[in-house]
Motif scaffolding. Sequence first.
Motif, PDB file in Angstrom:
ATOM      1  N   UNK A 236      -2.656  26.319   0.540  1.00  0.00           N
ATOM      2  CA  UNK A 236      -1.355  25.722   0.850  1.00  0.00           C
ATOM      3  C   UNK A 236      -0.885  24.778  -0.242  1.00  0.00           C
ATOM      4  N   UNK A 237       0.431  24.732  -0.433  1.00  0.00           N
ATOM      5  CA  UNK A 237       1.095  23.681  -1.195  1.00  0.00           C
ATOM      6  C   UNK A 237       2.010  22.935  -0.231  1.00  0.00           C
ATOM      7  N   UNK A 238       2.055  21.615  -0.369  1.00  0.00           N
ATOM      8  CA  UNK A 238       2.875  20.808   0.539  1.00  0.00           C
ATOM      9  C   UNK A 238       3.693  19.818  -0.276  1.00  0.00           C
ATOM     10  N   UNK A 239       4.997  19.791  -0.025  1.00  0.00           N
ATOM     11  CA  UNK A 239       5.888  18.836  -0.671  1.00  0.00           C
ATOM     12  C   UNK A 239       6.498  17.902   0.354  1.00  0.00           C
ATOM     13  N   UNK A 240       6.619  16.627  -0.006  1.00  0.00           N
ATOM     14  CA  UNK A 240       7.294  15.631   0.837  1.00  0.00           C
ATOM     15  C   UNK A 240       8.584  15.236   0.132  1.00  0.00           C
ATOM     16  N   UNK A 241       9.709  15.474   0.799  1.00  0.00           N
ATOM     17  CA  UNK A 241      11.034  15.248   0.228  1.00  0.00           C
ATOM     18  C   UNK A 241      11.730  14.078   0.920  1.00  0.00           C
ATOM     19  N   UNK A 242      12.673  13.464   0.203  1.00  0.00           N
ATOM     20  CA  UNK A 242      13.527  12.425   0.784  1.00  0.00           C
ATOM     21  C   UNK A 242      14.913  12.556   0.172  1.00  0.00           C
ATOM     22  N   UNK A 243      15.928  12.479   1.026  1.00  0.00           N
ATOM     23  CA  UNK A 243      17.302  12.567   0.538  1.00  0.00           C
ATOM     24  C   UNK A 243      18.213  13.354   1.455  1.00  0.00           C
ATOM     25  N   UNK A 244      17.658  14.339   2.162  1.00  0.00           N
ATOM     26  CA  UNK A 244      18.447  15.177   3.074  1.00  0.00           C
ATOM     27  C   UNK A 244      17.774  15.157   4.441  1.00  0.00           C
ATOM     28  N   UNK A 245      18.479  14.784   5.506  1.00  0.00           N
ATOM     29  CA  UNK A 245      17.868  14.671   6.838  1.00  0.00           C
ATOM     30  C   UNK A 245      17.268  15.992   7.312  1.00  0.00           C
TER      31      UNK A 245
END
Length: 432
Positions: A236-245
Motif C-alpha cells: 500500500x501507498x498512503x497519502x494525507x492531503x489538506x486543502x479540499x474537504x
Amino acid sequence: MSSSSVDGNDNGASRGGNFAGPSLTRRRANNEIWPGPFVEDLVVQVAIDASRSLGRLSAAAALVNVFQVCSTWHTVSRSEQLWHRLTSVIWSRTHPLHDTWREEYMYRHRTAQNFRAGRSFHVTLHLDVPDGLMCRCLTLSDTHLACGFADGTVRLFDLATRLQVGSFHTHHGDHLGLFSHAVSGIVITDPRLIFAKLDGDIHVAIIDGQPQARRAHMGNVVDDGALVDFTGCGRWWVGLYAGVPGRAFHIWDGNTEELVYVNTTLTDPEALRGWHMLTELTETIGRVRVTSQESVVACTSLRYMVLDLRNPEFPLHDQESRRGLIVTSLDTNNEAFMTVDSRGWAIVRRVDTLEEVCRFNTRQRNVMGCMNLGYALICVTGVIRVWEIEHGQHLYNLSGNIGGVNAMVANDRHVAAASSATTIHLWDFGAQ
C-alpha cells in the motif's frame, strides 16, 4: 555457542531469569509422549508469555530453560522452523538478513540489547547539497537511508558504507508555489524507492537504476489539496492531503499503482493551512504512518484516526484529543502507535484496541518523535531521549546536542535525524 544457547545477559534478559518455563522436575522417560510439533508449539508459547510479561529480551532466558528439560526438547532447539516462528512472533521479522533463522533471532536479540544499553556508533553523513537546502523527511530500510529535500530530490545512503549511493530527481511540471515540489514522504520497498511531493505527484525509482524517477501518479492540487505526508509498505501507498474537504486520505495499491480509496474529513479544519504549505514554511499539519497489520494511523493537532487498509471505508478508531496533539510526535511500529499531547505526555497505544501500553512525560511541548519495536525516541531542544515502551522508563540520552531537528526516523537497528544545519546524524546499534 551451542545450538541450544541464546545470549540473554542483559538488563532485560536478566529479569527474564525469573521466568522459569516448564519445571525441570517434569522430565519424561518416554520421549515419545512429547512429539516435536507439540514441543515447538509449547516453546513458542513460553517465549510469547515471557515477552508479554517481562519484555522481548526476556524470551531468551525462558528459551534456555525450556531447551534444558530433556533430550527431545534440546533437539527441537535445532529446528529452523522453530527459530523462524520465534523470530516472527518475538521480533516481527519475516525476511532474514542472515543465513539461518537462529542467527537472525540472535542478531535481533543482541541489537535490542544494544538499544536498551545505549551501545551505538554515531556518525554524521556528508551531504553535497546547496547551503540552506532543507531535508524534510527520512526513511530507513535494512540497507538504506533515504533523505527527501525541499527541491524535490531524494538522496540515498548505503547504511553499510555510510556513503551516498544515489540521487533521484524528477522533471518538474507546473510551479504552484515555492515549496510545491518539496518531498513529503518516501517509501522503500527494495528494489523500488517511491516518493511523493507536496503538489501530489508520486514518483518511482529503482535503487540501483537511473537517477531520473518515473512519475506514477500526477497530482491535482485543485481537486485534492496539498499532499502533506506520504507513507506506505510493500502493498500500500498512503497519502494525507489538506486543502479540499472530504479528501484527506488517498490509498493506492502499491503493486498496480491504482488509486483505490479517497475519503475522510481528518484534515478539513486545516484546509487553509494546507494551501499555505505550498508557498511558505508552516508548522506540520498532519502525519500518517502504517503498521505491519495493514492498518494506517494519521493525526492532526485535533484528532487521530486508524483505518484498516483492506477496508478503509469504516475507520477502526476516530478519536478527538481534548488537550491537542503534537503532530510531529506521531509514529508507529508493527503493532502500536505513539502520540504526545500539548502538555508533553507521551502515550503508546495498541493499534487494534487503543489499549494503553505505557505513558511517560517528555516535559516539553515542542518535540519530534519516532519509535521502533521496543523504544521511543523524543528530540527535545536538540537532545534525543530514549524510553523503553513496555513500561515507559527513561533509559538514556543519545550523545550530543544536535540542535533543531527537521525529521527523525528509527528502525530496530538505526536512528537518523536531520538537523536544521543540513546535517544527517546516524546512530548504529547493530550487533557486531
